[in-house]
Design a protein around this motif. Sequence first.
Motif, PDB file in Angstrom:
ATOM      1  N   MET A 106       2.166  -5.627  33.091  1.00 57.35           N
ATOM      2  CA  MET A 106       2.110  -4.961  34.415  1.00 57.35           C
ATOM      3  C   MET A 106       3.541  -4.683  34.823  1.00 57.35           C
ATOM      4  O   MET A 106       3.479  -3.482  35.637  1.00 57.35           O
ATOM      5  N   ASN A 107       4.357  -4.971  34.312  1.00 55.14           N
ATOM      6  CA  ASN A 107       5.960  -4.751  34.925  1.00 55.14           C
ATOM      7  C   ASN A 107       6.297  -3.434  34.177  1.00 55.14           C
ATOM      8  O   ASN A 107       6.864  -2.556  34.720  1.00 55.14           O
ATOM      9  N   ARG A 108       5.877  -3.261  32.822  1.00 50.71           N
ATOM     10  CA  ARG A 108       6.052  -2.076  31.974  1.00 50.71           C
ATOM     11  C   ARG A 108       5.256  -0.893  32.254  1.00 50.71           C
ATOM     12  O   ARG A 108       5.585   0.090  32.377  1.00 50.71           O
ATOM     13  N   TYR A 109       3.874  -1.238  32.521  1.00 57.18           N
ATOM     14  CA  TYR A 109       3.078   0.055  32.319  1.00 57.18           C
ATOM     15  C   TYR A 109       2.350   0.144  33.664  1.00 57.18           C
ATOM     16  O   TYR A 109       1.624   1.002  34.009  1.00 57.18           O
ATOM     17  N   SER A 118      -0.889   7.765  30.083  1.00 57.53           N
ATOM     18  CA  SER A 118      -1.409   8.696  29.222  1.00 57.53           C
ATOM     19  C   SER A 118      -2.277   8.412  28.150  1.00 57.53           C
ATOM     20  O   SER A 118      -3.003   9.185  27.686  1.00 57.53           O
ATOM     21  N   LYS A 119      -2.511   7.042  27.842  1.00 55.03           N
ATOM     22  CA  LYS A 119      -3.339   6.417  26.809  1.00 55.03           C
ATOM     23  C   LYS A 119      -4.466   5.666  27.353  1.00 55.03           C
ATOM     24  O   LYS A 119      -5.283   5.038  26.467  1.00 55.03           O
ATOM     25  N   SER A 129     -21.725   8.649  20.177  1.00 58.40           N
ATOM     26  CA  SER A 129     -21.809  10.339  20.742  1.00 58.40           C
ATOM     27  C   SER A 129     -22.869  10.515  21.444  1.00 58.40           C
ATOM     28  O   SER A 129     -23.765   9.644  21.364  1.00 58.40           O
ATOM     29  N   GLY A 130     -22.520  11.299  22.539  1.00 60.51           N
ATOM     30  CA  GLY A 130     -23.853  11.617  23.628  1.00 60.51           C
ATOM     31  C   GLY A 130     -23.472  10.915  24.796  1.00 60.51           C
ATOM     32  O   GLY A 130     -24.053  11.094  25.848  1.00 60.51           O
ATOM     33  N   THR A 131     -22.573  10.076  24.920  1.00 58.50           N
ATOM     34  CA  THR A 131     -22.160   8.972  25.864  1.00 58.50           C
ATOM     35  C   THR A 131     -21.332   9.793  26.746  1.00 58.50           C
ATOM     36  O   THR A 131     -20.380  10.427  26.379  1.00 58.50           O
ATOM     37  N   ARG A 132     -21.807  10.122  28.065  1.00 55.15           N
ATOM     38  CA  ARG A 132     -21.080  10.765  28.876  1.00 55.15           C
ATOM     39  C   ARG A 132     -20.206   9.750  29.965  1.00 55.15           C
ATOM     40  O   ARG A 132     -20.665   8.976  30.542  1.00 55.15           O
ATOM     41  N   VAL A 133     -18.755  10.341  30.063  1.00 59.57           N
ATOM     42  CA  VAL A 133     -17.849   9.727  31.062  1.00 59.57           C
ATOM     43  C   VAL A 133     -17.141  10.746  32.091  1.00 59.57           C
ATOM     44  O   VAL A 133     -16.684  11.754  31.304  1.00 59.57           O
ATOM     45  N   LYS A 134     -17.495  10.471  33.310  1.00 58.72           N
ATOM     46  CA  LYS A 134     -16.845  11.733  34.143  1.00 58.72           C
ATOM     47  C   LYS A 134     -15.439  11.594  33.854  1.00 58.72           C
ATOM     48  O   LYS A 134     -14.812  10.413  34.150  1.00 58.72           O
ATOM     49  N   ASP A 135     -14.848  12.443  33.839  1.00 54.49           N
ATOM     50  CA  ASP A 135     -13.291  12.901  33.717  1.00 54.49           C
ATOM     51  C   ASP A 135     -12.778  13.340  35.234  1.00 54.49           C
ATOM     52  O   ASP A 135     -12.888  14.472  35.471  1.00 54.49           O
ATOM     53  N   LEU A 136     -12.278  12.144  35.997  1.00 54.76           N
ATOM     54  CA  LEU A 136     -11.987  12.568  37.534  1.00 54.76           C
ATOM     55  C   LEU A 136     -10.631  13.318  37.470  1.00 54.76           C
ATOM     56  O   LEU A 136     -10.219  13.602  38.595  1.00 54.76           O
ATOM     57  N   SER A 137      -9.763  13.207  36.533  1.00 50.97           N
ATOM     58  CA  SER A 137      -8.782  14.123  36.395  1.00 50.97           C
ATOM     59  C   SER A 137      -8.711  15.456  36.411  1.00 50.97           C
ATOM     60  O   SER A 137      -7.854  16.225  36.409  1.00 50.97           O
TER      61      SER A 137
END
Length: 153
Positions: A106-109, A118-119, A129-137
Amino acid sequence: MASQDVAFDFESHLKSCYQCGTCTGGCPIARKSKLNIRRLVSQFVLRKNLDRLKEQLEVWDCTTCKTCSIRCPMGVNPMDLIIGMRSLLIEDGDIPETLTEALESMNRYGNPWGKPKSKRTEWIKGLPSGTRVKDLSKGTRPPSLFRGVHTLV
């Protein structure tokens, strides 16, 4: 350890507890853990086992949801006792290793998982494969819950 001082601070308030067990019975964690709030209150009032506080790892299981405090018919706030016990353990450096790692992350990241911003999406790579995840960025915003208020992403 200064547990005698903490016991004295809480003692006057905790003496109004008549050990009905509503705190432990209503605790969502007590069913899955050794956490027994009623026993902890009794030990502090009777000044028993205060020297073995570091052996009672169940104080770290409490999520501080305040269910015990809200449901107490006498208005006792057992959550404050648990926070006080944790404070004593922290002062003495008696913190479980897993909690130490999460606090350092928590302190570091800024998150308990130990990964930089970023990771944070690397977990997606392990999905089938085929699983969809919405990228809000990427330009889309989630709908606002209130008219005129936009969420920050």
